[in-house]
Design a protein around this motif. Sequence first.
Motif, short mmCIF file in Angstrom:
data_model
loop_
_atom_site.label_atom_id
_atom_site.label_comp_id
_atom_site.label_asym_id
_atom_site.label_seq_id
_atom_site.Cartn_x
_atom_site.Cartn_y
_atom_site.Cartn_z
N ARG A 1 -0.73 14.50 1.83
CA ARG A 1 -0.64 13.18 2.49
C ARG A 1 -1.10 12.07 1.55
O ARG A 1 -0.57 10.95 1.59
CB ARG A 1 -1.47 13.18 3.78
N TYR A 2 -2.09 12.37 0.72
CA TYR A 2 -2.60 11.37 -0.23
C TYR A 2 -1.53 10.98 -1.24
O TYR A 2 -1.32 9.80 -1.53
CB TYR A 2 -3.83 11.95 -0.93
N LYS B 1 1.15 8.89 0.35
CA LYS B 1 0.70 7.50 0.55
C LYS B 1 0.78 6.72 -0.75
O LYS B 1 1.13 5.53 -0.76
CB LYS B 1 -0.73 7.51 1.09
N GLU C 1 4.35 5.75 -1.28
CA GLU C 1 4.74 4.69 -0.34
C GLU C 1 4.19 3.32 -0.77
O GLU C 1 4.92 2.32 -0.77
CB GLU C 1 4.20 5.04 1.05
#
Length: 217
Positions: free
Chosen positions: A29-30, A33, A36
Amino acid sequence: YRQGLIRIIEDAKWNLEDYRLYGDGYLVRYQEKIIEIYQRLLDIEFVPMTFKGWDVYFTNSESDILWMLGAVFCGIHLVMLERNSGMYVLNHLVLRRKKMFPSKMWLLFLLSVCTMALFMTILLVFIAIRFGFSPLDTPLCSIRDFQYCPYPLTVGNYLLISFLMKTIQFFILTLIGANLAKLFSEYLLSLFSGLCVLGVGYVYELENFSFLFERYQ
């Protein structure tokens, strides 16, 4: 700048492929992110201009030492002044002393706001006279130390954030100075303890600040 962002995104994609082999955890997830956030920054356009002033202001650590010392000294001096004038004992005899505490905190916070506003204004005027300033809408990432800042901030945005953060820090340091004065009840000992606290904090800042926005350089 754009090539640097692309390299960060490509590195994050490479890491993402490896981390997905071990499941969908925090590291996955890091990295997602990171991709993104930095994809959005690719749209930032730089208008050709002469950049000046703000790099000197935001990287001026010597001025930070002055207001930090002033904050600790202010907290110590206020408590010692109260004690020497006899108000410290009187406040402990007053039955409504607990209601005085919020008023003192608000007064101290107001003092922090006014002091930091005055200090920053003096510093800005000095740098403006000597170097001049670029427009406030200049992208923050134009400054080398903030080149890979993950947020699309302008210099004006960061100036406001910097003021708020320094005001809170001034307030906290003033409280630390006041509590040291209450603890030791001696001016020199309280001041020495405050300097030790600042010394430890300053060394920690030097060790960590340079990596704040350079994690993927």
